[in-house]
Design an enzyme around this catalytic site. Structure first.
Site, mmCIF file in Angstrom:
data_model
loop_
_atom_site.group_PDB
_atom_site.id
_atom_site.type_symbol
_atom_site.label_atom_id
_atom_site.label_comp_id
_atom_site.label_asym_id
_atom_site.label_seq_id
_atom_site.Cartn_x
_atom_site.Cartn_y
_atom_site.Cartn_z
ATOM 1 N N SER A 194 -3.012 4.561 5.436
ATOM 2 C CA SER A 194 -2.868 5.122 3.995
ATOM 3 C C SER A 194 -4.071 4.640 3.424
ATOM 4 O O SER A 194 -5.006 3.982 3.851
ATOM 5 C CB SER A 194 -1.650 4.531 3.367
ATOM 6 O OG SER A 194 -2.161 3.240 2.779
ATOM 7 N N LYS A 195 -4.445 5.043 2.091
ATOM 8 C CA LYS A 195 -5.432 4.867 1.379
ATOM 9 C C LYS A 195 -5.514 3.290 0.975
ATOM 10 O O LYS A 195 -6.764 3.002 0.603
ATOM 11 C CB LYS A 195 -5.550 6.072 0.174
ATOM 12 C CG LYS A 195 -5.713 7.225 0.379
ATOM 13 C CD LYS A 195 -6.197 8.279 -0.747
ATOM 14 C CE LYS A 195 -6.760 9.542 -0.209
ATOM 15 N NZ LYS A 195 -5.425 10.591 -0.131
ATOM 16 N N ARG A 196 -4.161 2.755 1.124
ATOM 17 C CA ARG A 196 -4.424 1.315 0.886
ATOM 18 C C ARG A 196 -5.157 0.401 1.869
ATOM 19 O O ARG A 196 -5.365 -0.535 1.626
ATOM 20 C CB ARG A 196 -2.942 0.940 0.549
ATOM 21 C CG ARG A 196 -2.323 1.438 -0.844
ATOM 22 C CD ARG A 196 -1.339 0.777 -1.196
ATOM 23 N NE ARG A 196 -0.159 1.576 -0.241
ATOM 24 C CZ ARG A 196 0.516 2.362 -0.334
ATOM 25 N NH1 ARG A 196 0.075 3.313 -1.285
ATOM 26 N NH2 ARG A 196 1.490 2.896 0.649
#
Ligand code: GLU
Length: 311
Positions: free
Chosen positions: A247-249
């Site tokens: 994910s973008k995290r």
């Protein structure tokens, strides 16, 4: 003429999964002498501030993945920001009028309704607001602004994914009536993506397998709006080394940390190796992959990133 597209949602810095998506879309279109369109999918204004889109454009340029239409290209109708195209979605919604109804369900109500869960974790809408009377609608509308849903038929929608093979879903059983507009007025991805891909003359959609199950809904919209669907190529997801969805995290997989560590050529070479069509993994610009790339070489199972990708 073949037309492919990048359709990133700029809700953070792009990560390796997004880069692989853009690389595959670029190679698939360019190999056929086709064009590439960049469309920024920023309908969710709160999650997609303009600075992310600007950064995304810079990152794509740094990667050497170019496009012919879209932000700053000078192409036909640029810029392609979905947030500036809502009149088109409104128009499509109007054309669907007879099949659209207001839904007053809160998130908690949706959750509580005893709808079965799909394999991909989404719930099947139970149809709670499908057959409300005019009086019930008026009463509810006084308290809450509704979302808009599309009534779906008890019918199977099947298609041949050009990479994953046949896929089918009965929309009523497996999905239920789906959202076209949220209660806050935001148009849903399903509607916007169909309107835009058709309006832009996109002939092939390349995207992650997490969107495979969206395709029957989109095919239904193509049919209702009298539009010709593109071909679809869904590719396997990139997973973090521990098997989680990327994910973008995931800071390590985001370009903010990667750009300091590796060159664009090194990054593309390694991604192409992981995706099965560049056995040496040697650094290369995107054009250097045009001869080697073929969809047959790309796996169909999820791809797990190694622990130390750029060691
Ligand atoms: N904007 C979507 C995303 O970034 C992609 C939509 C699509 O390719 O159809 O996940």
């Amino acid at each position: 003429m073949t037309a492919g597209r990048f359709a990133p949602s700029p809700s953070g810095r792009i990560h390796l999964g997004n880069i692989l998506c853009c690389l595959l879309a670029w190679l698939s279109a360019r190999q056929k002498g086709g064009k590439v369109i960049l469309r920024i999918e920023d309908l969710d204004a709160a999650r997609c501030p303009i600075r992310y889109a600007e950064q995304m454009i810079k990152d794509l340029r740094w990667l050497g993945l170019d496009w012919d239409e879209g932000p700053e290209s000078g192409g036909p109708d640029e810029p392609y920001f979905q947030s500036r195209r809502t009149a088109l979605y409104q128009d499509a919604l109007k054309r669907l009028e007879g099949l659209v109804y207001p839904c007053f369900c809160t998130r908690a109500e949706l959750h509580a309704a005893s709808a079965p869960h799909r394999e991909d974790g989404q719930t099947v809408y139970a149809g709670t607001c499908r057959n409300l009377t005019a009086a019930q609608r008026a009463e509810r509308a006084a308290k809450r602004s509704p979302a808009l849903r599309l009534r779906v038929p008890d019918r199977e929608f099947s298609f041949q994914d050009r990479h994953m093979g046949p896929y089918a879903e009965n929309l009523e059983r497996d999905c239920g009536d789906f959202l076209l507009r949220r209660s806050d007025g935001m148009f849903a991805y399903q509607l916007a993506v169909v309107v835009d891909d058709a309006a832009m003359g996109v002939t092939e959609v390349v995207r992650g397998a997490d969107l495979l199950s969206s395709t029957p809904r989109q095919l239904y919209l193509y049919q209702l709006l009298g539009l010709t669907p593109p071909e679809f190529f869904h590719f396997p997801l990139l997973l973090a080394p521990d098997g989680r969805r990327l994910s973008k995290r995931d800071a390590d997989a985001g370009l903010d940390s990667l750009r300091g560590q590796v060159s664009a050529e090194k990054l593309l070479g390694q991604l192409a190796q992981l995706a099965g069509f560049h056995p040496s993994g040697a650094p290369t610009p995107a054009e250097g992959l045009l001869d080697e790339f073929s969809w047959e070489k790309v796996p169909r199972e999820d791809i797990r990133l190694p622990e130390r990708l750029f060691a």
